[in-house]
Motif scaffolding. Sequence first.
Motif, PDB file in Angstrom:
ATOM      1  N   TRP A  80     -54.257  12.086 -81.076  1.00 49.60           N
ATOM      2  CA  TRP A  80     -53.864  11.488 -82.364  1.00 49.60           C
ATOM      3  C   TRP A  80     -55.108  11.088 -83.132  1.00 49.60           C
ATOM      4  O   TRP A  80     -56.026  10.513 -82.528  1.00 49.60           O
ATOM      5  CB  TRP A  80     -52.997  10.265 -82.075  1.00 49.60           C
ATOM      6  CG  TRP A  80     -52.862   9.280 -83.198  1.00 49.60           C
ATOM      7  CD1 TRP A  80     -52.104   9.407 -84.318  1.00 49.60           C
ATOM      8  CD2 TRP A  80     -53.472   7.978 -83.292  1.00 49.60           C
ATOM      9  NE1 TRP A  80     -52.206   8.273 -85.111  1.00 49.60           N
ATOM     10  CE2 TRP A  80     -53.051   7.381 -84.497  1.00 49.60           C
ATOM     11  CE3 TRP A  80     -54.366   7.270 -82.478  1.00 49.60           C
ATOM     12  CZ2 TRP A  80     -53.458   6.112 -84.915  1.00 49.60           C
ATOM     13  CZ3 TRP A  80     -54.775   6.009 -82.890  1.00 49.60           C
ATOM     14  CH2 TRP A  80     -54.322   5.437 -84.098  1.00 49.60           C
ATOM     15  N   PRO A  81     -55.178  11.375 -84.421  1.00 47.38           N
ATOM     16  CA  PRO A  81     -54.317  12.205 -85.260  1.00 47.38           C
ATOM     17  C   PRO A  81     -54.929  13.597 -85.435  1.00 47.38           C
ATOM     18  O   PRO A  81     -55.433  13.940 -86.506  1.00 47.38           O
ATOM     19  CB  PRO A  81     -54.298  11.422 -86.578  1.00 47.38           C
ATOM     20  CG  PRO A  81     -55.675  10.777 -86.641  1.00 47.38           C
ATOM     21  CD  PRO A  81     -56.138  10.603 -85.228  1.00 47.38           C
ATOM     22  N   TRP A  82     -54.939  14.395 -84.367  1.00 46.82           N
ATOM     23  CA  TRP A  82     -55.587  15.693 -84.330  1.00 46.82           C
ATOM     24  C   TRP A  82     -54.590  16.787 -84.729  1.00 46.82           C
ATOM     25  O   TRP A  82     -53.545  16.525 -85.305  1.00 46.82           O
ATOM     26  CB  TRP A  82     -56.124  16.000 -82.941  1.00 46.82           C
ATOM     27  CG  TRP A  82     -56.980  14.956 -82.298  1.00 46.82           C
ATOM     28  CD1 TRP A  82     -57.346  13.736 -82.817  1.00 46.82           C
ATOM     29  CD2 TRP A  82     -57.585  15.015 -81.003  1.00 46.82           C
ATOM     30  NE1 TRP A  82     -58.129  13.050 -81.924  1.00 46.82           N
ATOM     31  CE2 TRP A  82     -58.293  13.804 -80.806  1.00 46.82           C
ATOM     32  CE3 TRP A  82     -57.590  15.966 -79.985  1.00 46.82           C
ATOM     33  CZ2 TRP A  82     -59.010  13.540 -79.626  1.00 46.82           C
ATOM     34  CZ3 TRP A  82     -58.294  15.709 -78.824  1.00 46.82           C
ATOM     35  CH2 TRP A  82     -59.003  14.510 -78.643  1.00 46.82           C
ATOM     36  N   ASN A  83     -54.930  18.035 -84.358  1.00 48.67           N
ATOM     37  CA  ASN A  83     -53.974  19.135 -84.314  1.00 48.67           C
ATOM     38  C   ASN A  83     -54.250  19.920 -83.046  1.00 48.67           C
ATOM     39  O   ASN A  83     -55.042  19.483 -82.199  1.00 48.67           O
ATOM     40  CB  ASN A  83     -54.021  20.003 -85.582  1.00 48.67           C
ATOM     41  CG  ASN A  83     -55.373  20.678 -85.800  1.00 48.67           C
ATOM     42  OD1 ASN A  83     -56.071  21.024 -84.843  1.00 48.67           O
ATOM     43  ND2 ASN A  83     -55.753  20.868 -87.047  1.00 48.67           N
ATOM     44  N   ARG A  84     -53.626  21.063 -82.890  1.00 47.41           N
ATOM     45  CA  ARG A  84     -53.713  21.818 -81.630  1.00 47.41           C
ATOM     46  C   ARG A  84     -55.152  22.200 -81.267  1.00 47.41           C
ATOM     47  O   ARG A  84     -55.453  22.433 -80.088  1.00 47.41           O
ATOM     48  CB  ARG A  84     -52.846  23.073 -81.721  1.00 47.41           C
ATOM     49  CG  ARG A  84     -53.383  24.136 -82.657  1.00 47.41           C
ATOM     50  CD  ARG A  84     -52.421  25.258 -82.945  1.00 47.41           C
ATOM     51  NE  ARG A  84     -51.466  24.898 -83.978  1.00 47.41           N
ATOM     52  CZ  ARG A  84     -50.788  25.782 -84.706  1.00 47.41           C
ATOM     53  NH1 ARG A  84     -50.951  27.080 -84.511  1.00 47.41           N
ATOM     54  NH2 ARG A  84     -49.937  25.388 -85.620  1.00 47.41           N
ATOM     55  N   ILE A  85     -56.049  22.294 -82.263  1.00 47.50           N
ATOM     56  CA  ILE A  85     -57.448  22.666 -82.003  1.00 47.50           C
ATOM     57  C   ILE A  85     -58.240  21.483 -81.486  1.00 47.50           C
ATOM     58  O   ILE A  85     -59.148  21.635 -80.668  1.00 47.50           O
ATOM     59  CB  ILE A  85     -58.117  23.198 -83.289  1.00 47.50           C
ATOM     60  CG1 ILE A  85     -57.317  24.346 -83.886  1.00 47.50           C
ATOM     61  CG2 ILE A  85     -59.551  23.644 -83.018  1.00 47.50           C
ATOM     62  CD1 ILE A  85     -57.749  24.703 -85.307  1.00 47.50           C
ATOM     63  N   GLY A  86     -57.929  20.307 -81.955  1.00 46.93           N
ATOM     64  CA  GLY A  86     -58.713  19.106 -81.692  1.00 46.93           C
ATOM     65  C   GLY A  86     -58.852  18.322 -82.971  1.00 46.93           C
ATOM     66  O   GLY A  86     -57.873  18.108 -83.686  1.00 46.93           O
ATOM     67  N   THR A  87     -60.058  17.893 -83.302  1.00 42.03           N
ATOM     68  CA  THR A  87     -60.287  17.166 -84.542  1.00 42.03           C
ATOM     69  C   THR A  87     -61.653  17.503 -85.115  1.00 42.03           C
ATOM     70  O   THR A  87     -62.638  17.595 -84.380  1.00 42.03           O
ATOM     71  CB  THR A  87     -60.169  15.639 -84.344  1.00 42.03           C
ATOM     72  OG1 THR A  87     -60.473  14.982 -85.578  1.00 42.03           O
ATOM     73  CG2 THR A  87     -61.118  15.134 -83.258  1.00 42.03           C
ATOM     74  N   LYS A  88     -61.694  17.676 -86.436  1.00 41.67           N
ATOM     75  CA  LYS A  88     -62.972  17.877 -87.118  1.00 41.67           C
ATOM     76  C   LYS A  88     -63.664  16.539 -87.377  1.00 41.67           C
ATOM     77  O   LYS A  88     -64.890  16.500 -87.552  1.00 41.67           O
ATOM     78  CB  LYS A  88     -62.772  18.616 -88.448  1.00 41.67           C
ATOM     79  CG  LYS A  88     -62.339  20.062 -88.290  1.00 41.67           C
ATOM     80  CD  LYS A  88     -62.344  20.798 -89.616  1.00 41.67           C
ATOM     81  CE  LYS A  88     -63.760  21.193 -90.021  1.00 41.67           C
ATOM     82  NZ  LYS A  88     -63.761  22.065 -91.220  1.00 41.67           N
ATOM     83  N   ALA A  89     -62.900  15.465 -87.429  1.00 37.70           N
ATOM     84  CA  ALA A  89     -63.449  14.120 -87.636  1.00 37.70           C
ATOM     85  C   ALA A  89     -64.348  14.063 -88.868  1.00 37.70           C
ATOM     86  O   ALA A  89     -65.427  13.476 -88.835  1.00 37.70           O
ATOM     87  CB  ALA A  89     -64.218  13.663 -86.394  1.00 37.70           C
ATOM     88  N   ASP A  90     -63.881  14.669 -89.956  1.00 38.14           N
ATOM     89  CA  ASP A  90     -64.694  14.704 -91.179  1.00 38.14           C
ATOM     90  C   ASP A  90     -63.948  14.171 -92.394  1.00 38.14           C
ATOM     91  O   ASP A  90     -64.356  14.403 -93.529  1.00 38.14           O
ATOM     92  CB  ASP A  90     -65.179  16.132 -91.457  1.00 38.14           C
ATOM     93  CG  ASP A  90     -64.038  17.117 -91.719  1.00 38.14           C
ATOM     94  OD1 ASP A  90     -62.857  16.726 -91.546  1.00 38.14           O
ATOM     95  OD2 ASP A  90     -64.317  18.270 -92.099  1.00 38.14           O
ATOM     96  N   ASP A  91     -62.847  13.459 -92.174  1.00 40.13           N
ATOM     97  CA  ASP A  91     -62.032  12.952 -93.269  1.00 40.13           C
ATOM     98  C   ASP A  91     -61.897  11.440 -93.132  1.00 40.13           C
ATOM     99  O   ASP A  91     -61.143  10.943 -92.297  1.00 40.13           O
ATOM    100  CB  ASP A  91     -60.657  13.624 -93.255  1.00 40.13           C
ATOM    101  CG  ASP A  91     -59.783  13.225 -94.440  1.00 40.13           C
ATOM    102  OD1 ASP A  91     -60.147  12.278 -95.153  1.00 40.13           O
ATOM    103  OD2 ASP A  91     -58.734  13.865 -94.645  1.00 40.13           O
TER     104      ASP A  91
END
Length: 309
Positions: A80-91
């Motif tokens: 959370w709050p990712w998606n199936r790939i993981g997270t870009k952590a850029d927002d």
Amino acid sequence: MNILIWAIAIILLIYVLVVASSARLLIKPKRQKIWTNPRQDVGLDYEDVEFPAQDGVSIKGWFIPALQTPAATVIMVHGWPWNRIGTKADDILGDLPGSKPINLLPFTKALHERNYNVLMFDLRNHGESDAKIPLTSGWLEKRDLLGAIKYAKSRAEVDSNRIGTIGFSMGGNTVVFTLPHSTDIKAAAAVQPNTSAIFGQRYRADKFGPLDKLFGPAIEILYRLSGGPSTAFIQPAYEAAGARDIPVLYVQGTGDKWGSVDDVANMVASTPNAVEPLYPETDHRFGGYQYVVDNPDKVLTFFDKYLSK
């Protein structure tokens, strides 16, 4: 006097914004778009798939067939709050503040090279899957994983007697909450699962210091008003006790300021057939996830043992 009034107004505005933003993350987080795919990122063929969760929510994901089928299958559940790939952590408006990038596709490739089918999907309210608010830290999201298991069993490539699952963060919670409700899972790994109340308190303490107690009750009220359960009700350790004889591997980084080694150790103690847990030395919560991505053999050896023919 005017300066004092403005100062109080600004402080109250900041307080309201922090509470509202935190509650939004718990109730309906901003979705991360799918920014790559298995073929583009790690050279794997895949199929776009869609299936219903146990309660009918439409779930979207990818199926990556093994080198030789039918084969054992690992179902991956993101955080959370990712998606199936993981997270870009850029927002900064959509990510949990303090997040770091995680890409789960290299771990997917490691599974594929070991001749596993891999099913990756977006949890409800994440990625491309349908919405059904609020989030419940795995308690209701288990319906998505139960739908994924049913879908996997319907495929000819899948040996239905050799299905495992791995979850990260909220995905780890989802795995733990699912264990008492499925006899199809033959092995499970939970990477840094957490008890919601403990995680929330530790996260706020890390970000707000001694002011953390000013935010927790207001965030909880907004979350409950959205239809969410009391966070005190969401207890993975209680569900872990119902895992029967399913072997479960827990992974928890030692340097995690948001999660807790003690919290995960409590889940280990509650799980009837927990194997020796992994407690890698880390300097951040995201170091625990990266440890699994960088050291896939640690988890693959576990799956090989319990999902072999």
